[in-house]
Scaffold this motif. Structure first.
Motif, short mmCIF file in Angstrom:
data_model
loop_
_atom_site.label_atom_id
_atom_site.label_comp_id
_atom_site.label_asym_id
_atom_site.label_seq_id
_atom_site.Cartn_x
_atom_site.Cartn_y
_atom_site.Cartn_z
N SER A 182 -72.75 64.97 41.47
CA SER A 182 -71.36 65.07 40.91
C SER A 182 -71.67 64.41 39.73
CB SER A 182 -70.11 64.49 41.84
OG SER A 182 -69.29 64.32 41.16
N LEU A 183 -71.89 63.33 40.06
CA LEU A 183 -72.10 62.28 38.43
C LEU A 183 -73.01 62.77 38.09
CD1 LEU A 183 -73.93 58.01 39.42
CD2 LEU A 183 -75.29 59.56 37.72
N PHE A 313 -69.94 73.20 34.95
CA PHE A 313 -70.93 71.93 35.17
C PHE A 313 -69.25 70.76 35.17
CE2 PHE A 313 -74.84 70.79 32.67
CZ PHE A 313 -74.96 71.28 33.73
N VAL A 314 -68.08 71.48 35.23
CA VAL A 314 -66.75 71.18 35.57
C VAL A 314 -66.29 71.76 36.76
CG1 VAL A 314 -64.09 71.14 34.86
CG2 VAL A 314 -66.67 70.57 33.33
N LEU A 315 -66.16 72.71 37.03
CA LEU A 315 -65.75 73.39 38.09
C LEU A 315 -66.51 73.09 39.00
CD1 LEU A 315 -64.73 75.42 39.22
CD2 LEU A 315 -66.34 77.49 38.42
N LEU A 316 -67.97 72.91 39.13
CA LEU A 316 -69.24 72.56 40.22
C LEU A 316 -68.30 71.35 40.70
CD1 LEU A 316 -72.62 73.52 39.57
CD2 LEU A 316 -70.51 73.94 41.19
N GLN A 317 -68.03 70.06 39.46
CA GLN A 317 -67.68 68.96 40.27
C GLN A 317 -66.21 68.74 40.66
OE1 GLN A 317 -66.66 65.91 37.19
NE2 GLN A 317 -67.33 64.12 38.45
N LEU A 318 -65.13 69.50 40.10
CA LEU A 318 -64.24 69.03 40.96
C LEU A 318 -64.20 69.82 42.22
CD1 LEU A 318 -62.20 71.25 37.58
CD2 LEU A 318 -61.32 69.36 38.35
#
Length: 452
Positions: A182-183, A313-318
């Motif tokens: 996530s980082l 990337f946004v979707l995965l981190q959410l």
């Protein structure tokens, strides 16, 4: 810093019979694991609302408020870590925010106050994470199939199902590898967004830029306090004691290292995203800067592959953020429903865990689909939840624990922060709820559009 006095004896709950502590809040992590958790809790796709927050303040005030929020929250988290370290040295290690507040402040009602505020934060962030995830899927779908029949709530339902599945990971500590990824994802999409904004701003036909504020003084004031609330929500986490609880004992001094790691990432991502997005779009910045880069009419303002990778990337981190902010709720569920003597994966504990966590995520998904205004939700959560827990209580806890003399700079610094952010929280709550009510007239329930 003043030396704290010796506390009164404190009878700590026997943790070996506490399923929430034994199962969810296992204390096995290192300081860098806490840094991963804290970075995921703070540095998330909410940074895509920073240009939107700037439009309510302008360049100068926006920079000033962003910097002040960063300094105050670092100071606040440092003080809370010191209080937690002191309690641990005295044999009273706290792994829950509510227990820490009730013990140090000596008030039973504070225990339930913190539960209420943390529930508001967890639920608000859960709703926001699912809503933004659904919006990301809808953005990709609209690019691939402009005339497709799927609506926003369909994508929200898809995300909710995924969240139900991955929410069955039993412990906070088990998220350490996910939160490291996530980082990296937060750094990745921040750089991609900055690159996309620079590309759009330097193109032959850049967006028209207007940095003026609202003409009405009252509207400008409300917008400013809404922006401050959004800043508070972006910098806030409200679960630092629970994150520090994942550290293997002794935890003393470890959280500060995690804070430094987290704020290094914050400095890199927050300023770059805020400056590049507001520079390009000014007061037309959307509550999700990706919507500004991918307008409904006309071509995208940056290369499609850059925007597509950003959305992924946004979707995965959410997904990671949804898991982190669910841990307090899951810990409460486990504490009340599980039998620690039966084992974490026994049938007796596994079935209630699956049912309760699935219901929790389903409710978050339902409200995300029903009330699609992500920017406004961030403002309300910031004012109602993060400001009390991250800007007020840490100062009270430090003053109560260490009892600095009233003539010292530290004492008056803490009191000033409490007064200023209490006022900001009250005004921010009013202005955020006001905007929420105004925006509610712009859409129907289960709308296909996210309102700015």
């Amino acid at each position: 810093m003043a030396k704290p006095p010796s506390p009164e004896p404190f009878l700590e709950t026997r943790r070996e019979t506490d399923a929430g502590a034994v199962f969810v809040l296992q204390s096995k992590g290192q300081w860098w694991h806490a840094g991963f958790h804290l970075t995921t809790a703070i540095v998330g796709p909410t940074i895509l609302t920073l240009p939107y927050a700037f439009r309510g303040l302008g360049w100068g005030s926006g920079f000033l408020c962003l910097t002040i929020m960063g300094l105050v929250t670092f100071y606040s988290y440092y003080l809370m870590s010191m209080v937690l370290d002191h309690c641990e040295r005295e044999g009273r290690r706290h792994i829950r925010f509510r227990e820490l507040a009730a013990d140090v402040l000596g008030s039973g009602w504070m225990y339930y106050f913190v539960i209420f505020i943390q529930t508001a934060i967890n639920t608000g962030v859960g709703i926001g994470a699912i809503l933004l995830s659904g919006e990301c899927l809808k953005i990709m779908y609209s690019e691939l199939s402009p005339n497709g029949s799927l609506k926003l709530y369909h994508f929200i339902a898809m995300v909710t199902v995924v969240m139900i599945v991955i929410s069955q990971l039993p412990t906070f500590h088990s998220l350490r590898h996910i939160n490291f990824v996530s980082l990296l994802l937060s750094l990745g999409y921040s750089f991609l967004v900055v690159g996309a904004c620079v590309y759009a701003g330097a193109s032959k036909n850049p967006p028209a830029r207007d940095y003026s504020l609202e003409s009405s003084t009252s509207t400008r004031l409300f917008s400013a306090f809404t922006s401050i609330s959004i800043f508070a929500a972006i910098f806030g986490n409200g679960i630092l004691p629970e994150i520090q609880a994942t550290l293997a004992p002794p935890a003393t001094g470890k959280m500060v290292k995690g804070l430094v790691m987290c704020y290094t990432v914050i400095f890199i991502t927050f300023y770059s995203t805020a400056v590049s997005g507001y520079w390009v779009f000014g007061n037309k910045s959307s509550s999700n800067i990706l919507n500004s880069l991918m307008p409904d009419e006309g071509p995208s303002l940056a290369p499609t592959w850059v925007l597509g990778l950003t959305v992924i990337f946004v979707l995965l981190q959410l997904l990671a953020i949804g898991l982190v902010y669910s841990q307090v709720a899951y810990e409460i569920m486990e504490q009340k429903s599980a039998d620690v003597k039966q084992g974490m994966f026994s049938k007796r504990n596994l079935i209630p865990r699956i049912i309760l966590r699935s219901l929790y995520m389903a409710l978050c998904g339902f409200f995300a689909a029903m009330l699609p205004f992500f920017g406004d939700i961030s403002g309300v959560v910031g004012a109602v939840g993060f400001i009390p827990l991250d800007f007020i209580l840490p100062m009270l806890l430090y003053n109560k624990t260490y009892k600095p003399a009233k003539s010292t700079f530290t004492y008056w610094m803490n009191i000033s922060i409490i007064i200023v952010f209490t006022g900001a929280g009250l005004l921010g709550t009013f202005s955020s709820v006001r905007k929420l009510v105004l925006d509610a007239n712009q859409f129907k329930l289960f709308s296909d559009d996210v309102v700015d």
